[in-house]
Design a protein around this motif. Structure first.
Motif, short mmCIF file in Angstrom:
data_model
loop_
_atom_site.label_atom_id
_atom_site.label_comp_id
_atom_site.label_asym_id
_atom_site.label_seq_id
_atom_site.Cartn_x
_atom_site.Cartn_y
_atom_site.Cartn_z
N ARG A 113 -1.05 -5.15 8.92
CA ARG A 113 -0.18 -4.14 8.28
C ARG A 113 1.21 -4.17 8.93
O ARG A 113 1.33 -4.17 10.15
N ASP B 98 -5.64 -8.97 7.24
CA ASP B 98 -5.16 -7.67 6.76
C ASP B 98 -4.22 -7.03 7.79
O ASP B 98 -4.44 -5.90 8.26
N VAL C 52 0.23 -5.25 3.39
CA VAL C 52 -0.96 -5.78 4.05
C VAL C 52 -0.94 -7.29 3.86
O VAL C 52 -1.08 -7.80 2.74
N THR D 266 -2.41 -10.96 4.25
CA THR D 266 -3.79 -11.46 4.29
C THR D 266 -3.83 -12.97 4.10
O THR D 266 -3.16 -13.51 3.22
N ASP E 87 0.86 -1.18 0.00
CA ASP E 87 0.00 0.00 0.00
C ASP E 87 0.90 1.24 0.00
O ASP E 87 1.46 1.61 1.04
#
Length: 657
Positions: free
Chosen positions: A245, A243, A164, A166, A157
């Motif tokens: 970070r 998700d 991120v 996932t 991002d």
């Protein structure tokens, strides 16, 4: 032909077995005297986990972890020594072995070999000291051996300068992760890197999974895998990332990097080559597992042979005395060929460890100057490591079972260690690479001659390359004629040319089998390379692939055994090792005599001669069976089995005389 052997000195044999890192082995035997490392049975899972963690801390306190790390982070810059120390731990608590391997071998090794200075400065000193406990999160529920297709994603991002991480589905959760259920605070997570909408393949990321208080980190879910068949001192867990970070700098960026604008750069443009280069840096794990399995096998053999040497069963009608169990040929056949192969695997392990040490760049060099994959011997080393790991761990499983049976009901008692060894080593056949998959990789590498023509491991690439190649066996690559001459010089054959005891004949059988299997496999794939269903063709040849790989590893072990014999001065010890090498070679030929007969290399009478020779060798070696296992130097505290001392049990911590 009947022959006898003079008594050998187990101390001289131990010097041969201890090899280049003998000082590390001696230190490990001294460490085994510490009561904190006494092998125990009967604890529940939580007790085992707590005890294993206490022992891990004791290892860190004693400097065990230093060997494999750079000196500037509290290490000793000794890769070979670190693997040898790990191997020796395999004689004791195997949960401790695995937990140490996760912490310092896999987690620490990933950061060391896949990261750069920024990661080393941040993490390595704390990893060595055990101030930071970590995990190695590669395997997923739906993708174990197929690492290239794991489903976990790490999407960059650029607005926040973060990745991120996932877990897109349950099948993508990280599974069987050591240190995850209880103690780990950080994980090296292997995930598909995505930036700018483009997928760049699997990369490694540092992801916190717990806070300082031991609670799961935000958006991280942790599950306990629960009770296992063995190794319950290891806290295996499952990890889900909702998700999560992490900073951009948490990408382990030795082989690829992402800039703040999301642009991706790599010094290895080919995605497949980059993937295998990354995995190649972790070959140390496979070599370590092979060594640990070998140590557990040695413990089992020490217990079973000591027991068999004292246990009596049934009366000898000629003397009226009860017969010692180990005097039965059937009992000898259960254990002595396995003992011979254990020696062969040990000598191959010594060569692997030395090879890894020599092909690993100086850890104290700047990262930019370290290029292990560029060493000309590195790829062959990785192939051998895969093969020896597969054959060695299967051998451990089979041998420990044979030892259990050889000890009858006593071998089924937990206090005699064999059930625990059996349970704890069973998973060795499938972690650090499933053995069947590893042998397929070995065969594929052999077919390509370690050529870049086979970079994507597809059937067409294999067939095109091998079509006009002459297959060379491992014994030939080791200098077949020179190897044979050295064996002749070190240990002249005991019989006429052509006898099954003749070394020329033994080596020719190994060489012909490997060459024939590889050449016929290459021709089989070549004929099918234009088939519409490439997978079906390859799948139909899978048994052939596995057989060729086994034949190759058999040759690796024989060559290593011969090299070891060459280094032993003339005397009873060399004579004993020569007989043990003969037993390894002939018992291998015996096990494959169906193949040799099918291919016109073994007549019925010759086959019977091989069987008779194995029987004879078992009888000749039997009086020195204890000498051979005492040479392993297994600490008494690691044997820890009452049946190993039928008269009285010595105080824990000693070494068998």
């Amino acid at each position: 032909m009947t022959h006898t052997l003079d008594a050998a000195d187990s101390g001289i044999l131990r010097d041969v077995l201890d090899g280049r890192w003998a000082d590390v082995r001696r230190e490990a035997r001294e460490l085994a005297k510490d009561p904190r490392f006494t092998v125990e049975v009967g604890q529940d899972t939580e007790e085992q986990r707590a005890r294993t963690f206490e022992r891990l801390a004791a290892l860190a306190e004693g400097g065990y972890a230093r060997l494999g790390f750079p000196t500037r982070y509290g290490g000793a810059n000794d890769v070979g020594g670190s693997i040898t120390a790990f191997e020796m731990q395999g004689m004791g608590d195997l949960s401790l072995l695995v937990k140490a391997g996760v912490q310092w071998g896999l987690f620490g090794g990933a950061i060391l070999h896949l990261g750069t200075e920024r990661h080393h400065e941040k993490y390595l000193a704390d990893i060595v000291s055990l101030d930071l406990l970590g995990c190695f999160a590669m395997t997923e529920t739906g993708h174990g051996s197929d690492v290239a297709n794991v489903r976990t994603t790490a999407t960059f991002d650029p607005d926040t300068d973060e990745f991120v991480v996932t877990t897109p589905s349950t099948s993508a959760r990280k599974e069987y992760i050591g240190n995850a259920a209880r103690d780990g605070r950080v994980a090296v997570v292997f995930a598909q890197l995505v930036t700018g909408g483009e997928l760049h393949g699997v990369h490694a990321f540092v992801v916190p999974i717990r806070d300082a208080d031991g609670n799961p980190a935000p958006n991280v879910r942790i599950e306990d895998c629960g009770l296992k068949a063995g190794l319950n001192g290891v806290d295996n867990g499952r990890l889900y990332f909702d998700d999560v970070r992490i900073p951009r700098d948490n990408l382990l960026n030795r082989y690829a990097d992402v800039a703040a604008d999301g642009s991706y750069t790599t010094p290895i443009e080919n995605k497949t080559a980059r993937f295998f280069t990354m995995l190649g840096t972790l070959v140390q794990g496979r070599i370590s597992v092979a060594g640990g399995a070998g140590s557990a096998t040695k413990v089992a053999l020490a217990i079973a042979l000591r027991y068999g040497n004292s246990r009596k069963q049934f009366e000898n009608p000629a003397t009226g005395d009860e017969i010692t169990v180990l005097d039965y040929l059937g009992h000898q056949r259960k254990l002595l060929p396995a003992l011979a192969k254990t020696y062969a695997l040990h000598f191959a392990q010594l060569e692997l460890v030395a090879g890894l040490d020599e092909t690993t760049p100086d850890l104290d060099l700047p990262v930019a100057e370290q290029h292990p994959a560029e060493h000309p011997d590195r790829r062959e080393l990785e192939t051998r490591a895969a093969g020896v790991k597969a054959i060695g761990t299967w051998h451990a499983t089979a041998t420990i079972q044979a030892c259990r049976e050889a000890c009858g009901g006593a071998g089924y008692l937990a206090e005699n260690r064999l059930p625990g060894l059996k349970a704890d080593t069973d998973v060795f056949t499938t972690f650090e690479g499933d053995n069947t998959v590893l042998l397929q990789l070995v065969a594929k590498e052999l077919l390509t001659g370690y050529s870049e023509h086979f970079g994507n491991l597809d059937l067409r690439g294999t067939a095109l390359f091998v079509a006009d190649q002459v297959v060379e066996t491992v014994i030939e690559r080791a200098g077949g004629r020179r190897l044979l001459q050295r064996l002749r010089d070190a240990a002249p054959s005991r019989s006429d040319e052509g006898s099954v005891f003749d070394h020329d004949w033994q080596i020719s059988m190994f060489t012909h089998r490997e060459k024939h299997m590889l050449e016929s496999l290459a021709m089989r794939l070549r004929r099918a390379m234009d088939a519409d269903d490439q997978f079906a063709v390859f799948n139909a040849a899978q048994d052939h692939l596995l057989g060729a790989a086994r034949a190759h590893v058999d040759g690796v072990l024989l060559a290593a055994f011969v090299h070891a014999i060459e280094q032993v001065p003339a005397g009873p010890e060399r004579d004993l090792l020569v007989s043990l090498c003969d037993l390894y070679a002939l018992s291998t030929i015996e096990a494959e005599r169906g193949w040799f007969a099918e291919h016109g290399m073994l007549t019925a009478n010759r086959s019977k001669a091989v069987i008779a020779a194995v029987n004879e060798l078992c009888g000749a070696i039997r009086p020195q069976a204890l000498t051979l296992v005492d040479a392993f130097g297994v600490p008494d505290s690691a044997i820890a089995a009452p049946i190993a001392w039928p008269e009285d049990v010595p105080e824990a911590g000693g070494i068998n005389p």
